[in-house]
Each structure stands twice: as structure tokens, then as C-alpha cells.
Design an enzyme around this catalytic site. Structure first.
Site, mmCIF file in Angstrom:
data_model
loop_
_atom_site.group_PDB
_atom_site.id
_atom_site.type_symbol
_atom_site.label_atom_id
_atom_site.label_comp_id
_atom_site.label_asym_id
_atom_site.label_seq_id
_atom_site.Cartn_x
_atom_site.Cartn_y
_atom_site.Cartn_z
ATOM 1 N N HIS A 119 -8.770 -0.956 -6.138
ATOM 2 C CA HIS A 119 -8.331 0.131 -7.020
ATOM 3 C C HIS A 119 -7.442 1.087 -6.242
ATOM 4 O O HIS A 119 -7.898 1.764 -5.321
ATOM 5 C CB HIS A 119 -9.546 0.865 -7.593
ATOM 6 N N ASP A 121 -5.192 4.329 -6.380
ATOM 7 C CA ASP A 121 -4.759 5.510 -7.134
ATOM 8 C C ASP A 121 -3.351 5.917 -6.711
ATOM 9 O O ASP A 121 -3.130 6.194 -5.533
ATOM 10 C CB ASP A 121 -5.706 6.678 -6.858
ATOM 11 N N ASP A 233 -11.342 3.023 -13.956
ATOM 12 C CA ASP A 233 -11.557 4.371 -13.427
ATOM 13 C C ASP A 233 -11.247 5.544 -14.345
ATOM 14 O O ASP A 233 -11.667 6.653 -14.052
ATOM 15 C CB ASP A 233 -10.793 4.525 -12.101
ATOM 16 N N ASP A 370 -12.167 1.177 -4.110
ATOM 17 C CA ASP A 370 -10.911 1.900 -3.916
ATOM 18 C C ASP A 370 -10.201 1.432 -2.634
ATOM 19 O O ASP A 370 -10.808 1.391 -1.569
ATOM 20 C CB ASP A 370 -11.183 3.400 -3.789
ATOM 21 N N HIS A 513 -4.705 8.707 -13.801
ATOM 22 C CA HIS A 513 -5.962 9.399 -14.104
ATOM 23 C C HIS A 513 -6.421 10.409 -13.053
ATOM 24 O O HIS A 513 -7.527 10.932 -13.170
ATOM 25 C CB HIS A 513 -7.065 8.367 -14.405
HETATM 26 ZN ZN ZN Z 1 -8.778 5.955 -9.703
#
Ligand code: ZN
Length: 1071
Positions: A119, A121, A233, A370, A513
Site C-alpha cells: 500500500h 500512499d 485504506d 504499507d 485518502h
Molecule cells: Zn493509505
């Protein structure tokens, strides 16, 4: 120079358009100054043009409901049903004990797909770029290397923002390897959006835009079309997303952050997999297969089965000696010949237990976290150890299990195959669900409802940028088509296209997000802010180039400052303004403009005087410059040219008057001669203001709204400000969580407010200056949409607060009981119930564009220009959180409080409507729609006219107005975008554009007749062939939402038909 030449040619093309524009606008022009009524108030003559409201009765049927079967699971009903008791479930703390019989898989073996994922971000603790350099590039580099070592390995990827950045930096050889891995099914691109967007605060324009950006990139560079959605997420899920994915031809999707009590309930009833259907869908055309993950998190300890202590032992990144370990104190052990039997048995037990929560004998086991897999050693640790387990399990026929690495679509395909269906169909026996998954709690009473408001400054900036980007897209596409038609496209400023492209990507990034949610670290927020202002700059440069104006409109000094309005300087020669209306509806609006002199008159392009009100712009409660509000009719998606002249003729502008109530405060008032100000030391009695259609009464002491009245309807209410504190216990409110210390307490400022009342012929307003919030309520004395709602704004500054949240509450006598309505992504309405059994903070919901309460008599809608958290905590109440300042982290990984508050302007429109044919049965349905007037009010609020002053010495040729549409669009249609597609060379536009249309669903029981509100509907029919004035539609191909699949064959007909609520994309050629 090229541009000027081009414009000259364009002027020829549009010269004939001008006549019709003038015809359209003539009626609003040249009106004499309106007379005053006996009571001294202004009376504008009624609209000289007939107003029409021609909604075909068939178009009203949709909102009345369908005959279709109701879904098995309706989320509003599920909420009413559940006890939310949070009982301890043992090793699966938020669940229950799972048991099974060892022979359950004897006839049909368990098929396990372990899906490795990482994941990433695009900004959170670090900026997008820093994450890329520190982690993401290494993840993708080792992915290419390690996946090629064994064809049984699999991996999924979702964030195209990162992937495309990496792509730009890798060799042709590596690119070819990636294409091979995608081609042979080892690497799957899931969802394929630019980011994994927030689903609470994002607007559907931006959600779709980032999905198109990602899909277009994938198609062009890798030649792949995503089939499955992956959203592990986002902090709660909107039902808008399954609709968008379905219309993009995806067939399955995964969600994860759902309230733990709902997960438990669905797990107990084997309803974690369902067909997700839109609440408004009369049949099953919006159904998409959805898999909900059952446990606490998407990390390895919470994905192999119910016991995290055991699952953690199968996260081989946590092998002893590494940087991370298992908090459950039992470390993983590398798999060897000696321990494989025991280890595999232990893991199989978890797999089997997890499988009991689902209806099929196919099991999805995500394997990642993550920013995982950034080192080759980690790839080896996970892939080699798991392969040893799989090899062992698969060699034991008595275990009846088949385990392997898989992509997400491998899992879905196996499930469909076992169910005997083709992808996209409903597996027999699986439930249908409708509704959404807000609000989210991950444990105890920790509701993630704070982020609906966190950093409202950027939530507001986001919406402004969306309007600018959309405006620039439309203007760019139209101008390019006109140039092409005139054979001048070779001299068109094509380089502007790369600006558009960059603006799309930066706006897309902000839908992440941790971006629009306000949950990133302060330095990352600044990075987003700078990118956002770049969006504005780029969209703007396009607009300016296309409108032949220079950058003289509102400017932002910094990424975190409110825009400053530019003062237009008048001298002997006339000044010109270009006003752009980004709406596809003609609008009669007040165009605001600051001028350096009150001696001014405004003329239309051909010299007719326009009504304009001169009032004061207050740089503080008591300081002013002249503010001109020009009443102008603006063509749909068009440009209008206005002329400003210096004039000493006193009758050319309409004067307003100001009363200033100082409430005993000792301040100096600086005024200017043009706008008379009467100063009163004390507070006034309660008073009322009136316009053509509205009447509003205000408290003299607070200056806040007390009575609202519209045509045939009046409601009393109280407007108040409240303050929430946070708890004194260890868990306190932060960027994500709202953990109030009980009910809100009334806001008690040190000083009483200064109240200012402005009255004029075109608008009147009341402003109240409190220490932490300045409110303004304005009534427009204008026919049509603008004049039918109250313009409300709150300038909030809580930088001296500590652990406080400021709320605005309207308490009315509307008998709404426990029901209220909030929108999802500006796309649809979701009914809500206040749940007494849940804590206060659980009853807040996202409000991206509107919220309303109603009884059988009336509906009160709060339209908003920025996403904020909203609730209705009692019958007749509507409450919105305006800003929050929190001094501490709330333990969700951010490691910071929310202390970088800015001065923020939150803007709203309050619309009170009479309901003519409402009944309680209808109102009890789990679906609701705004009225057409409400839809248009929301669009006016979210897409303001753009005022562009032309540089002092305008280079000839003279500017002309421009109307792009040949006819008014039916008012239930919205042109979401007209997006020019990329050519083979990324930086250049192709000959094609995506026309994205949305037909809105609406409720006819609130229709406003004879109010100068013009609207026609057409039963969903639209003739596109003649829609764009002066342009021909060369081709028209209906496609899936993100243009990946053609739908049907391109036909010669240019007439289209759209069902209510549907969004449709057409690949078109204009010229
Ligand atoms: Zn995230």
C-alpha cells in the site's frame, strides 16, 4: 501574436453567435434604476422574460420509486438492527470463535489465493516525491526483478501516480519486462486510478477525473484495462465508488475499513461478499461484486485468519533480526523441511476459519502492508517461505486444499468459475446490498468522523480548483474545435495541453485518502497546497490564453492564504471584463468587482448600460473600498464581455446603504462618500430583510438568522455557534477521530458582535463580526436561481483555540424527527438516522455538497461549497463543523495534531422549499433526491462565474462575447466534463474528446413555479449533433466511463438517451 491572430479568426466564426447572445442578454440589460417601495425597500421589476418550468410528468416518476425487489441488505436497516455492543470475541477481539469440521472440504477443496500487495500512499508522513525516492521506486524495481525469478509469483498495484513516475525513470528493457508481467497475469493493476481516493470528501468530478487519468495512462503505456477494484485504506466507503467502477467495466472490488460491528454481523451471516447495488437502481444494472475484508486491518496479522498472533508468524518480514517484529510476542520462523508440516497445519487452520465467514470455498488472503517489498530480501523472505508452505499443502491430498499466489482477479475468477457464472454476474445465493459504509469506527467508540472537517481550508481550495479545471477543460476543447474548424489548429497554442494535463494530475493527487482528508503531516500539506495552487495556475493560464485576458483577477499570495480580490483601476479609457460562466445553464448573476472609484458605469458589449449596485467591500468590520455588483445574464458555458467606464453621472450605479451596529464597542469607522454608513452605538431590535422571493429575519443582538421565508413557506429557527471540546482521557480527538467531551457548549465570545446591515436594490446582507467567526447572510433581489436561496458564508479563524471544534447549528421547527439526508460525493443522496444507541460522534456524516432535513410541509437544504462534517442531533436541527484545532495525535500513525489552521472561508446556500405532495411512506424509503432547484443552486455555488479583467491596454481585436451552446440543455443534464484526449505524444491534444454527461435524479414534489426559475426536462433525450454552436459533431462513440471499452457501435444518430442518475461518456470529434 499567434494567439491574437487566432482569436481574430475565431471572432469571424463566432460573429453570428454574437447576435443571438445579444438577443438573450438584451432583456436583462438597459433596465432603469429600480424604484423604491413605500417602506423604502428596493423593488426590482419582475423578470421581463417569461419564466418556464416544463418538467415532463414522466420525468417525475423516477424519484417516486421502482417496482423492483428490495435488496437483501439495506445499510440503513442494518444500522437500526445492530446492538453495537462491542463484546470481546476472544482471539478475534471484535468477532467470535470460528469452528469447523475437518471434513468440510472433502467434496470441494479449499482454494487459497495469497495476494501480495504494497500500500503506497501518494503523500502522508512524507511527500509524494520523498516516498517515491525512499521507497516506491525500490519496491517497483525489485518487483520486476523478483517476479521474473518464478512464474508462480504474483503482485498487485493500484496507485498510477507512483507507477507513472517510476515508468518515466526506467529503461525500455524494464518497461518491456513490466508489460510481459502484466501480459502473463503475474502483475495486476487494480482499480488503476491516479490514487486510491478518499470517498467521504471527494467530489465525483474529481473521482472520475483521477480514474480516467489512471486508466488512460494504463491503456497507453501498458495496454491493460483494470478488472478489479482495490480500496483497503479509505476511511469508510461511499456507494458512488461501486457505481463508477461498474460503469468503467470492472466486475469485482475489495473494501476493508468498515465499522467493526458491521464486519462482525456480516461475518456471522456470511454476507461479507455481496452484489453492491445503487439505492436508486430500479433493477440490477448497477450491481458489482464486492468483497469486504473481515478483520481489523489489511496488514498480514489481520488477513490470514482470525488470530493475529498466529497470522503475524507468517509475515516473514518480521523474522527475528529484522527491523519489525510481532507485537503478539511470537516471532515468525523460516520454513524448513523440519517445521513445514507443523507450520502449514497452523496456517491452514487460520485459512479454514477465515473461509467459514464466506459462502464460497475460494479464499482471498492478502499479503502485504504499507510500503512493503522495498528490498529484495523481503521478496525472498515472503515468496520463498510461502512457496514452501504451498508446496507442502498441495502435496497432501487428505488436506483438501490448493494454495497459491494469486492476483485479485485470479481470486475473483476462481470464485466466479466455482459459482458457474461469467464475471459480473451475481453468484447464486449471494446477497444484494444497498447503502454505504459511513461512518467508520475501527475500535471502541473511535469514530473516524473528524476528517470530514479536518483542514477545511484545503477542502475548500479543492472545490475551487475543480471548478477552474473543469472550466479550463471545456474552454480548451471548444477553442481547439473552433480553431480546427477554421483551419487554424496548427497555430493553436497546443503547449497549453501539457498545463491541463499537469493540472489534472495534481488535482487527482489531492483526492488521495490522506490529502483531501486533511490527515497528512504539516510539511506534506504544504506540498499538496503548492501543487493545488499550481492547478489553479495552470487551469488559469489556459483560461487566460483562451479568453485573451491577463492575470488580473483574484490572486492567492500563498498556498495557504485566502484569495485577495484585485481592485480594478479606472481611468479615462474604458476597461473591459470577460466573464466566464462554467455552467451549462444560462445564468442571471451578480458579477462582483472591486473598483478604485465609485464613479463608474457598466456597459454591455454594445454600449447598453447594465444595472450595477455600488456597495462597500469591507476589508475589516469598519474599513471599505468600493464594491460593484453587476447584474449580467451570462450565456451557458460562455463568455460575456463587459465594459467599465469612469462616470460622474450619479444615476448610473445603484446605491446601497449601510447601518453599522457597534454594540457599545469602541472602534473607528472609516467610510467613503459613495456608500453612506449610519453608525449606531447600540444593537438594533430584531429586523427583517426582503427580496423578490425571500424574507429573512435576524436577531438584533447576534445578527444571526432567525426566520426564513420563501414563496408560500415560512420557518422559524435559531442560528447558533457551538464549541466541542475533547476528552480528558487518553484517547483524544485528532486529524481522524472526533472524540468530544460530551455535548457542544454555546460559543461565548469575549465581545458582542459588530453587526452590519447593507441594503440595496440588487442584494442586501447582514454581517456579524465575532472574534472567531464572521458570518454573512445575503439575499439576492434577482429573478431565478440566485434569488431563491440565502447566500451564507462563515470566515473562521480559530488559531487561538486549544482542543476545540467550532460548529454552526440551525435549530428549526421542521419536524424531521431522527432523519436527515447527506450527499455522497455530490452524486447522490443517502438518508441518515440519528442513532441514540451510538455515541454523538458516530452520528456525523460527510457533507461534500449538501445536507437536508424535512417534514411533510417543507425541506431545508444546506448546500456547501466545501466538504465538512454534518449531523442532525435533534429533530429540526442541522449542524455543521466549521473547523477543528487539536493539539495531539490520535494514534492512527500520523504522529501530529491539527495545529496549522488557517483563516478559512466556508460558503453555503440555504434553500427552504415547500413540499407539495410529500407523505411519510415515501419519506421512509431508503432513497431521496434533491429538487431541480436544489441541484442548480448547488451548481451555482460550486461553479461561480469567473471574472477576468482585461489588461489596461487591450491589444486589438476587440473582444466579443461567446456562447458555446446553441440551445439550453435540459436542466436535469450536466456536462461533467469535455476532456480533450491525449495524442500519441503526451504533451499534445488528440482530435478526440471525452464528453461526460450526467442526468440527475430529482424530486418533483418541491418544484418552484413562476419564480423566474427556468427549466425544461426532456425524458432523458438530448440532441448532441447541434448542441455546440458553430461546431459539427464528427463522430460519437458511447464508451465505458473511462473510455476503455466502446459500448455498442458508433451510429450515425447523434441523439442520445440517458436514464436518471446515470453518467455516460462519449468519445467525440468536434470541428
Ligand atoms: Zn493509505
Amino acid at each position: 501574436e499567434q494567439l491574437e491572430q487566432l482569436l481574430e479568426e475565431n471572432h469571424e466564426i463566432i460573429s453570428h453567435i454574437k447576435d443571438s447572445v445579444l438577443e438573450l442578454t438584451a432583456h436583462a440589460d438597459g433596465q432603469p434604476a429600480p424604484p423604491r417601495r413605500d417602506n423604502g425597500s428596493w423593488a426590482l421589476p419582475p423578470e421581463s422574460r417569461p419564466s418556464f418550468l416544463a418538467v415532463s410528468p414522466q420525468d417525475c416518476q423516477f424519484a417516486l420509486g421502482a417496482k423492483g425487489e428490495s435488496p437483501d441488505l439495506q445499510m440503513l436497516a442494518v444500522y437500526s438492527l445492530l446492538p453495537f455492543d462491542n463484546q470481546d470475541g476472544g482471539v478475534w477481539k471484535q468477532g467470535f470463535d470460528i469452528t469447523y469440521e475437518p471434513n468440510e472440504w472433502d467434496t470441494e477443496p479449499l482454494q487459497v489465493f495469497v495476494v501480495p500487495h504494497s500500500h503506497n500512499d501518494p503523500g502522508w508522513i512524507k511527500t509524494f516525491d520523498k516516498y517515491y525516492y525512499d521507497q516506491t521506486q525500490h519496491i517497483l524495481n525489485s518487483m520486476v526483478l523478483k517476479m521474473q525469478e518464478d512464474p508462480r509469483r504474483r503482485f498487485i498495484w493500484s496507485e498510477i501516480s507512483f507507477f507513472s513516475k517510476w515508468w518515466d525513470n526506467i529503461s525500455a528493457q524494464k518497461r518491456a519486462a513490466v508489460r510481459r508481467l502484466v501480459g502473463n497475469g503475474q502483475l495486476e493493476m487494480v482499480t488503476g486510478g491516479w490514487v486510491m481516493p478518499d470517498e467521504a470528501n471527494s467530489h465525483y468530478f474529481a473521482m472520475i477525473d483521477q480514474l480516467i487519468e489512471g486508466h488512460q495512462w494504463l491503456e497507453k503505456n501498458i495496454g491493460v484495462t483494470p478488472r478489479s477494484g482495490w480500496a483497503v485504506d479509505p476511511f469508510g466507503y461511499s456507494s458512488t465508488m461501486p457505481y463508477l467502477l461498474k460503469r468503467s467495466n470492472l466486475t469485482g472490488m475489495v473494501i476493508q475499513r468498515v465499522h467493526y460491528a458491521i464486519k462482525k454481523h456480516f461475518a456471522a451471516t456470511q454476507n461479507l461478499e455481496f452484489m453492491w447495488r445503487q439505492t436508486w437502481d430500479p433493477d440490477s444494472s448497477t450491481d458489482i461484486f464486492c468483497h469486504m475484508m473481515p478483520f481489523y486491518s489489511y496488514d498480514v496479522p489481520h488477513t490470514c485468519g482470525p488470530d493475529p498472533k498466529i497470522c503475524c508468524q507468517f509475515d516473514f518480514k518480521r523474522l527475528p533480526g529484522g527491523r519489525i517484529n510481532c507485537p503478539w510476542k511470537v516471532p515468525p520462523r523460516a520454513i524448513t523441511e523440519a517445521n513445514v508440516a507443523e507450520r502449514a497445519q497452523l496456517l491452514l487452520d487460520q485459512y479454514r476459519k477465515k473461509s467459514k465467514l464466506y459462502r464460497s470455498k475460494v479464499l482471498l488472503v492478502p499479503l502485504g502492508d504499507d510500503f512493503r517489498y522495498d528490498k529484495p530480501q523481503e521478496w525472498d523472505a515472503q515468496f520463498l517461505n510461502y512457496q514452501r508452505i504451498f508446496d507442502f499443502l498441495n502435496a497432501q491430498p487428505q488436506l483438501h486444499v490448493q494454495a497459491q499466489f494469486g492476483t485479485l482477479s485470479d481470486y475473483f475468477d476462481a470464485l466466479y468459475k466455482k459459482a458457474g457464472i461469467v464475471p459480473g454476474m451475481r453468484p447464486p445465493g449471494f446477497p444484494v446490498l444497498s447503502g454505504d459504509f459511513f461512518s467508520y469506527a475501527d475500535r471502541e467508540d473511535h469514530y473516524w468522523t473528524g476528517y470530514y472537517t479536518s483542514r477545511p481550508f484545503y477542502k475548500s481550495l479543492d472545490r475551487v480548483l475543480e471548478a477552474h479545471l473543469r472550466g479550463a477543460e471545456l474552454l480548451f476543447s471548444l477553442a481547439l474545435a473552433h480553431a480546427r474548424r477554421a483551419g487554424a489548429d496548427s497555430r493553436y497554442p497546443l503547449s497549453d495541453y501539457s498545463l491541463l494535463s499537469s493540472a489534472r494530475r495534481n488535482l487527482g493527487l489531492f483526492q488521495h485518502h490522506d490529502a483531501i482528508t486533511g490527515t497528512a503531516k504539516e510539511a506534506v500539506v504544504v506540498d499538496y497546497g503548492v501543487r493545488c495552487v499550481r492547478v489553479a495556475g495552470h487551469a488559469h493560464r489556459d483560461t487566460l490564453a483562451l479568453t485573451h485576458t491577463s492575470p488580473q483577477d483574484d490572486t492567492r499570495l500563498n498556498q495557504d492564504s485566502l484569495p485577495e480580490r484585485t481592485v480594478v483601476k479606472l481611468d479615462a479609457s474604458p476597461r473591459f471584463l470577460v466573464v466566464f460562466n462554467p455552467l451549462e445553464q444560462e445564468r442571471l448573476s451578480l458579477v462582483p468587482l472591486l473598483v478604485n472609484s465609485p464613479h463608474v458605469r457598466v456597459l454591455s458589449e454594445d454600449g447598453q448600460p447594465l444595472p450595477a449596485q455600488l456597495s462597500a467591500h469591507w476589508s475589516s468590520a469598519t474599513d471599505t473600498v468600493p464594491d460593484l455588483s453587476i447584474l449580467a445574464r451570462l450565456p451557458a458555458l460562455g463568455l460575456r464581455v463587459l465594459q467599465l467606464q469612469k462616470s460622474f453621472d450619479g444615476h448610473t450605479t445603484l446605491q446601497s446603504s449601510v447601518r453599522l451596529y457597534l454594540h457599545g464597542r469602541d472602534v473607528t469607522v472609516r467610510t467613503q462618500e459613495a456608500v453612506p454608513v449610519q453608525v449606531f452605538p447600540a444593537a438594533p431590535d430584531d429586523f427583517c430583510l426582503e427580496s423578490q422571493h425571500l424574507r429573512s429575519c435576524f436577531s438584533g443582538s447576534s445578527g444571526l438568522l432567525q426566520v426564513g421565508a420563501g414563496p408560500g413557506i415560512e420557518r422559524g429557527w435559531v442560528t447558533e455557534f457551538f464549541i466541542y471540546g475533547t476528552r480528558t482521557s487518553k484517547d483524544k480527538s485528532g486529524a481522524y477521530l472526533f472524540l468530544p467531551d460530551g455535548e457542544a457548549k454555546p460559543y461565548t465570545p469575549k465581545d458582542p458582535p459588530i453587526v452590519r446591515v447593507t441594503e440595496g436594490p440588487l442584494f442586501s446582507e447582514v454581517s456579524s463580526y465575532y472574534q472567531h467567526v464572521q458570518t454573512m447572510v445575503r439575499l439576492y433581489n434577482v429573478p431565478g436561481v440566485e434569488g431563491l436561496s440565502l447566500d451564507v458564508s462563515c470566515l473562521v479563524d480559530i488559531r487561538d483555540h486549544v482542543n476545540k471544534e467550532l460548529a454552526m447549528r440551525f435549530s428549526t421547527n421542521i419536524e424531521s424527527d431522527d432523519t436527515f439526508f447527506t450527499d455522497l460525493n455530490g452524486f447522490q443522496i443517502q438518508p441518515r438516522r440519528y442513532q441514540q444507541k451510538l455515541p454523538l460522534q458516530a452520528n456525523f456524516y460527510p457533507m461534500p455538497t449538501m445536507a437536508y432535513i424535512q417534514d411533510t410541509q417543507s425541506r431545508l437544504t444546506l448546500h456547501t461549497a466545501q466538504a465538512l462534517g454534518v449531523s442532525s442531533l435533534g429533530s429540526g436541527q442541522l449542524e455543521v463543523i466549521l473547523d477543528r484545532r487539536l493539539m495531539q495525535d490520535d494514534n492512527r500513525g500520523l504522529g501530529q495534531g491539527l495545529k496549522d489552521n488557517k483563516r478559512t472561508c466556508n460558503r453555503f446556500r440555504l434553500l427552504l422549499e415547500r413540499r407539495s405532495s410529500a407523505n411519510k411512506v415515501q419519506d421512509g424509503r431508503p432513497v431521496s433526491f434533491p429538487s431541480l432547484l436544489s441541484h442548480l443552486t448547488s451548481m451555482h455555488l460550486n461553479a461561480e462565474a469567473l471574472v477576468l479583467p482585461v489588461a489596461q491596454q487591450p491589444a486589438l481585436p476587440a473582444l466579443r462575447s461567446f456562447a458555446s451552446l446553441s440551445t439550453t440543455l435540459p436542466c436535469d443534464f450536466h456536462i461533467l466534463n469535455l476532456r480533450t484526449l491525449q495524442a500519441e505524444d503526451d504533451s499534445l491534444p488528440s482530435a478526440e474528446a471525452a464528453l461526460i454527461l450526467h442526468r440527475k435524479g430529482f424530486d418533483c414534489s418541491l418544484e418552484a413555479k413562476n419564480l423566474g426559475f427556468n427549466c425544461t426536462t426532456s425524458q432523458g433525450q438530448l440532441a448532441l449533433g447541434s448542441l455546440f454552436q458553430g461546431l459539427e459533431l464528427g463522430s460519437l462513440q458511447p464508451t465505458s466511463l473511462t473510455l476503455m471499452y466502446p459500448l455498442g457501435t458508433a451510429s450515425n444518430s447523434t441523439n442520445i438517451q440517458l436514464h436518471p442518475m446515470e453518467i455516460a461518456t462519449f468519445r467525440i470529434r468536434l470541428g
